[in-house]
Scaffold this motif. Structure first.
Motif, PDB file in Angstrom:
ATOM      1  N   LEU A   1      35.885   6.928  50.346  1.00 15.74           N
ATOM      2  CA  LEU A   1      35.825   5.528  50.768  1.00 15.74           C
ATOM      3  C   LEU A   1      37.076   4.741  50.385  1.00 15.74           C
ATOM      4  O   LEU A   1      37.690   4.114  51.261  1.00 15.74           O
ATOM      5  CB  LEU A   1      34.568   4.867  50.198  1.00 15.74           C
TER       6      LEU A   1
ATOM      7  N   SER B   1      28.706  -2.239  41.405  1.00 15.62           N
ATOM      8  CA  SER B   1      29.071  -1.004  40.700  1.00 15.62           C
ATOM      9  C   SER B   1      28.058  -0.662  39.618  1.00 15.62           C
ATOM     10  O   SER B   1      27.661   0.504  39.468  1.00 15.62           O
ATOM     11  CB  SER B   1      30.463  -1.160  40.093  1.00 15.62           C
TER      12      SER B   1
ATOM     13  N   TRP C   1      27.571  12.208  46.948  1.00 14.20           N
ATOM     14  CA  TRP C   1      27.695  10.758  46.755  1.00 14.20           C
ATOM     15  C   TRP C   1      29.005  10.431  46.045  1.00 14.20           C
ATOM     16  O   TRP C   1      29.705   9.491  46.414  1.00 14.20           O
ATOM     17  CB  TRP C   1      26.498  10.248  45.961  1.00 14.20           C
ATOM     18  N   TYR C   2      29.341  11.200  45.028  1.00 13.40           N
ATOM     19  CA  TYR C   2      30.624  11.056  44.347  1.00 13.40           C
ATOM     20  C   TYR C   2      31.774  11.208  45.335  1.00 13.40           C
ATOM     21  O   TYR C   2      32.693  10.384  45.374  1.00 13.40           O
ATOM     22  CB  TYR C   2      30.747  12.127  43.257  1.00 13.40           C
TER      23      TYR C   2
ATOM     24  N   CYS D   1      38.967  -1.629  47.981  1.00 13.34           N
ATOM     25  CA  CYS D   1      38.507  -2.066  49.304  1.00 13.34           C
ATOM     26  C   CYS D   1      38.724  -3.562  49.483  1.00 13.34           C
ATOM     27  O   CYS D   1      39.164  -4.017  50.555  1.00 13.34           O
ATOM     28  CB  CYS D   1      37.032  -1.714  49.485  1.00 13.34           C
TER      29      CYS D   1
ATOM     30  N   GLY E   1      33.161   2.904  40.396  1.00 10.40           N
ATOM     31  CA  GLY E   1      32.705   1.932  41.382  1.00 10.40           C
ATOM     32  C   GLY E   1      33.547   0.669  41.389  1.00 10.40           C
ATOM     33  O   GLY E   1      33.869   0.132  42.453  1.00 10.40           O
TER      34      GLY E   1
ATOM     35  N   THR F   1      36.813   1.529  43.071  1.00  6.70           N
ATOM     36  CA  THR F   1      36.620   1.763  44.503  1.00  6.70           C
ATOM     37  C   THR F   1      36.477   0.458  45.266  1.00  6.70           C
ATOM     38  O   THR F   1      37.188   0.197  46.247  1.00  6.70           O
ATOM     39  CB  THR F   1      35.376   2.642  44.720  1.00  6.70           C
TER      40      THR F   1
ATOM     41  N   LEU G   1      24.695   0.555  41.246  1.00 10.01           N
ATOM     42  CA  LEU G   1      24.762   1.929  41.761  1.00 10.01           C
ATOM     43  C   LEU G   1      24.846   2.961  40.642  1.00 10.01           C
ATOM     44  O   LEU G   1      24.607   4.152  40.890  1.00 10.01           O
ATOM     45  CB  LEU G   1      25.970   2.070  42.687  1.00 10.01           C
TER      46      LEU G   1
ATOM     47  N   GLY H   1      31.851  11.125  48.659  1.00 10.10           N
ATOM     48  CA  GLY H   1      31.924  10.200  49.781  1.00 10.10           C
ATOM     49  C   GLY H   1      32.236   8.773  49.378  1.00 10.10           C
ATOM     50  O   GLY H   1      33.107   8.129  49.974  1.00 10.10           O
ATOM     51  N   CYS H   2      31.532   8.259  48.357  1.00 12.13           N
ATOM     52  CA  CYS H   2      31.661   6.851  47.993  1.00 12.13           C
ATOM     53  C   CYS H   2      32.840   6.604  47.061  1.00 12.13           C
ATOM     54  O   CYS H   2      33.589   5.640  47.252  1.00 12.13           O
ATOM     55  CB  CYS H   2      30.366   6.371  47.341  1.00 12.13           C
ATOM     56  N   TYR H   3      33.019   7.445  46.055  1.00 11.50           N
ATOM     57  CA  TYR H   3      34.021   7.181  45.021  1.00 11.50           C
ATOM     58  C   TYR H   3      35.352   7.890  45.245  1.00 11.50           C
ATOM     59  O   TYR H   3      36.267   7.718  44.445  1.00 11.50           O
ATOM     60  CB  TYR H   3      33.463   7.574  43.649  1.00 11.50           C
TER      61      TYR H   3
END
Length: 307
Positions: A148, A86, A140-141, A49, A42, A45, A89, A143-145
């Protein structure tokens, strides 16, 4: 700093477990190690961003060359948001894992391992939330980590190149500012590539295990989990080195700090360095105080000419 925590705490625990087949710190390590590893994903990531947004603002600023340096309070606030987000989550990882024991049918040796199974002692509402997180954990892993940061970095780089190429490329070509911006963009791209390469095996394994886990043995699952963890350790080891190599100002500052520490241990070098520093300070002070009088001679010169 978070990469250092992963290497300092999680790596010895994993190695100790593989050698002794016993969990160091028992149930605590089963919960803390996945929590710190997911928090590391997190942090990386959301940092990528944030860096992508910063590069976009630098490219779209009306006065990019005269852009002021960001205040320390603003940077600390962004880091706090990244770290708190992070860690928040990653809290379900603490409730998802627990310690289990298994006896080998051949040797009869009792081995300890971590299993992804929420405790039945949890309140019903929290238990249902943890089960929902477990069912959606793979996507979730992914898509997000994984998606993204890569999509965010690629989108910001494409938009930045589009804007800077249309307006500022012809004006700033060859200048020091454009070279600095290019180095920073290359640094972000390099960090994203390393992150994508190191997290790809874990996401592939999660998808394969989700659809083929009944046909796979426990030894195979443990091996895949170990490979994924060492890819994470490799990412935590390479990222700081890559950052120091690609970001020249940061790398030069790091080398200067190392050289100062090494030179401070030897008295001869320290004394010579001190004399050089004193000489430099004297020259700077003399130039600082006497530059203005040299430009316009003082009136005392005219008084001293008859003598």
């Amino acid at each position: 700093f978070w990469d250092f925590l992963i290497l300092f705490f999680c790596l010895p625990v994993v190695i100790f477990n593989e050698i002794t087949k016993k969990r160091l710190l028992e149930d605590v390590s089963c919960r803390i190690v996945p929590f710190m590893e997911v928090s590391s994903l997190g942090v990386t990531t959301f940092s990528l961003c944030a860096l992508g947004i910063d590069r976009f603002h630098a490219a779209t600023s009306p006065q990019a060359s005269a852009r002021p340096i960001e205040q320390c309070q603003s940077i600390i606030a962004k880091l706090a948001v990244i770290w708190v987000g992070s860690v928040t989550l990653s809290v379900p990882e603490i409730l998802l894992w627990q310690l289990a024991q298994d006896t080998s049918p051949v040797s009869g040796v009792v081995t300890e391992y971590c299993t992804m199974k929420p405790s039945s002692n949890l309140p019903e509402s929290i238990y249902s939330l943890v089960l929902t997180y477990q069912n959606a954990r793979m996507w979730w892993y992914f898509g997000c980590y994984f998606c993204l940061p890569i999509l965010f970095t690629v989108s910001c780089q494409l938009v930045t190149r589009r804007i800077s190429g249309a307006e500022k490329k012809a004006e700033c070509r060859g200048t020091k500012h454009s070279q600095c911006e290019s180095h920073l963009n290359c640094t972000i791209i390099g960090l994203t590539i390393i992150y994508g390469l190191c997290t790809t095996p874990e996401n592939v394994c999660n998808i394969v295990v989700a659809y083929m886990s009944p046909d796979m043995s426990k030894q195979t699952l443990d091996l895949l989990n170990l490979i994924n963890q060492f890819f994470l350790f490799f990412k935590c080891s390479v990222t700081p080195v890559l950052l120091l190599c690609l970001c020249r100002p940061l790398g030069q500052a790091f080398m200067d700090c190392c050289c100062c520490c090494c030179e401070g241990c030897s008295p001869d070098t320290a004394s010579s360095e001190g004399s050089a520093d004193s000489k430099l300070k004297t020259e700077m002070s003399s130039s600082l105080f006497f530059d203005k009088p040299r430009e316009s001679p003082p009136p005392l010169l005219a008084l001293g000419t008859p003598c």
